[in-house]
Design a protein around this motif. Structure first.
Motif, PDB file in Angstrom:
ATOM      1  N   GLY A   1     -19.909  88.566 -47.809  1.00 42.70           N
ATOM      2  CA  GLY A   1     -19.284  88.910 -49.095  1.00 42.70           C
ATOM      3  C   GLY A   1     -18.239  87.899 -49.504  1.00 42.70           C
ATOM      4  N   THR A   2     -17.444  87.441 -48.565  1.00 40.97           N
ATOM      5  CA  THR A   2     -16.418  86.440 -48.848  1.00 40.97           C
ATOM      6  C   THR A   2     -17.053  85.119 -49.272  1.00 40.97           C
ATOM      7  N   VAL A   3     -18.105  84.704 -48.569  1.00 39.83           N
ATOM      8  CA  VAL A   3     -18.786  83.452 -48.908  1.00 39.83           C
ATOM      9  C   VAL A   3     -19.394  83.539 -50.300  1.00 39.83           C
ATOM     10  N   VAL A   4     -20.040  84.653 -50.607  1.00 35.71           N
ATOM     11  CA  VAL A   4     -20.643  84.831 -51.933  1.00 35.71           C
ATOM     12  C   VAL A   4     -19.570  84.808 -53.015  1.00 35.71           C
ATOM     13  N   ALA A   5     -18.468  85.495 -52.783  1.00 38.09           N
ATOM     14  CA  ALA A   5     -17.380  85.516 -53.765  1.00 38.09           C
ATOM     15  C   ALA A   5     -16.826  84.112 -53.992  1.00 38.09           C
ATOM     16  N   LEU A   6     -16.642  83.347 -52.934  1.00 37.82           N
ATOM     17  CA  LEU A   6     -16.145  81.978 -53.080  1.00 37.82           C
ATOM     18  C   LEU A   6     -17.135  81.101 -53.839  1.00 37.82           C
ATOM     19  N   LYS A   7     -18.430  81.271 -53.555  1.00 38.84           N
ATOM     20  CA  LYS A   7     -19.436  80.484 -54.271  1.00 38.84           C
ATOM     21  C   LYS A   7     -19.436  80.818 -55.758  1.00 38.84           C
ATOM     22  N   VAL A   8     -19.283  82.087 -56.093  1.00 37.79           N
ATOM     23  CA  VAL A   8     -19.233  82.495 -57.497  1.00 37.79           C
ATOM     24  C   VAL A   8     -18.011  81.888 -58.176  1.00 37.79           C
ATOM     25  N   VAL A   9     -16.875  81.945 -57.515  1.00 39.53           N
ATOM     26  CA  VAL A   9     -15.654  81.369 -58.087  1.00 39.53           C
ATOM     27  C   VAL A   9     -15.811  79.868 -58.289  1.00 39.53           C
TER      28      VAL A   9
ATOM     29  N   TYR B   1     -18.605  78.176 -58.666  1.00 36.45           N
ATOM     30  CA  TYR B   1     -19.577  77.962 -59.734  1.00 36.45           C
ATOM     31  C   TYR B   1     -18.920  78.153 -61.101  1.00 36.45           C
ATOM     32  N   LEU B   2     -18.150  79.220 -61.248  1.00 37.07           N
ATOM     33  CA  LEU B   2     -17.494  79.477 -62.527  1.00 37.07           C
ATOM     34  C   LEU B   2     -16.480  78.390 -62.864  1.00 37.07           C
ATOM     35  N   LEU B   3     -15.757  77.926 -61.867  1.00 38.97           N
ATOM     36  CA  LEU B   3     -14.817  76.828 -62.113  1.00 38.97           C
ATOM     37  C   LEU B   3     -15.547  75.572 -62.550  1.00 38.97           C
ATOM     38  N   ARG B   4     -16.658  75.275 -61.882  1.00 37.87           N
ATOM     39  CA  ARG B   4     -17.425  74.083 -62.238  1.00 37.87           C
ATOM     40  C   ARG B   4     -17.996  74.209 -63.643  1.00 37.87           C
ATOM     41  N   VAL B   5     -18.494  75.385 -64.002  1.00 37.06           N
ATOM     42  CA  VAL B   5     -19.043  75.599 -65.336  1.00 37.06           C
ATOM     43  C   VAL B   5     -17.937  75.499 -66.377  1.00 37.06           C
ATOM     44  N   CYS B   6     -16.813  76.139 -66.100  1.00 43.42           N
ATOM     45  CA  CYS B   6     -15.707  76.103 -67.078  1.00 43.42           C
ATOM     46  C   CYS B   6     -15.158  74.702 -67.250  1.00 43.42           C
ATOM     47  N   LEU B   7     -15.081  73.946 -66.179  1.00 41.69           N
ATOM     48  CA  LEU B   7     -14.563  72.590 -66.279  1.00 41.69           C
ATOM     49  C   LEU B   7     -15.549  71.666 -66.982  1.00 41.69           C
ATOM     50  N   ALA B   8     -16.855  71.978 -66.893  1.00 40.54           N
ATOM     51  CA  ALA B   8     -17.862  71.141 -67.532  1.00 40.54           C
ATOM     52  C   ALA B   8     -18.150  71.585 -68.962  1.00 40.54           C
ATOM     53  N   MET B   9     -17.563  72.693 -69.374  1.00 38.18           N
ATOM     54  CA  MET B   9     -17.842  73.192 -70.718  1.00 38.18           C
ATOM     55  C   MET B   9     -17.355  72.197 -71.764  1.00 38.18           C
ATOM     56  N   ALA B  10     -17.874  72.419 -72.925  1.00 40.05           N
ATOM     57  CA  ALA B  10     -17.492  71.581 -74.052  1.00 40.05           C
ATOM     58  C   ALA B  10     -16.061  71.918 -74.478  1.00 40.05           C
TER      59      ALA B  10
END
Length: 120
Positions: free
Chosen positions: A41-49, A51-60
């Protein structure tokens, strides 16, 4: 004997320690499964965080420019435009023909009224 220690057992013969496992110290299957579940659960939560950081940082919305060419080149540099074909088409289509204001600001633009007004 006065002053002698009792060895941690109570007067009724029960163990007063806080550990409730068996006397051999063996870990149960349930404890292992529970620990693995928490780790997963901890690993999955970290991966989601991440991923979201990478998506938000790559957003327009941070690739704008002073000209159409600069906007499109910044979009490509920041990874928003990924293919050569999209880059070529975007470069050939100036947003100033479709956006009422701030056409080179990297943000969503409303084009409905301009498209419908051009057909009437």
């Amino acid at each position: 004997m006065p002053g002698a220690r009792s060895g941690g057992s109570g007067g009724d013969g029960s163990n007063s320690g806080s550990y409730s496992g068996d006397a051999s110290g063996a870990v149960t299957v349930w404890e292992v499964v529970s620990l693995l579940g928490k780790l997963l659960g901890t690993v999955v939560a970290l991966k989601v965080v991440l991923y979201l950081l990478r998506v938000c940082l790559a957003m327009a919305w941070k690739s704008g420019g002073a000209s159409h060419s600069e906007l499109i080149h910044n979009l490509r540099k920041n990874g928003i435009i990924k293919t050569d074909k999209v880059f070529e088409v975007m470069l050939a289509t100036d947003r100033s023909h479709y956006a009422k204001c701030n056409p080179y600001m990297d943000s969503p633009q409303s084009i409905e009224s301009l498209v419908f007004n051009s057909f009437s």
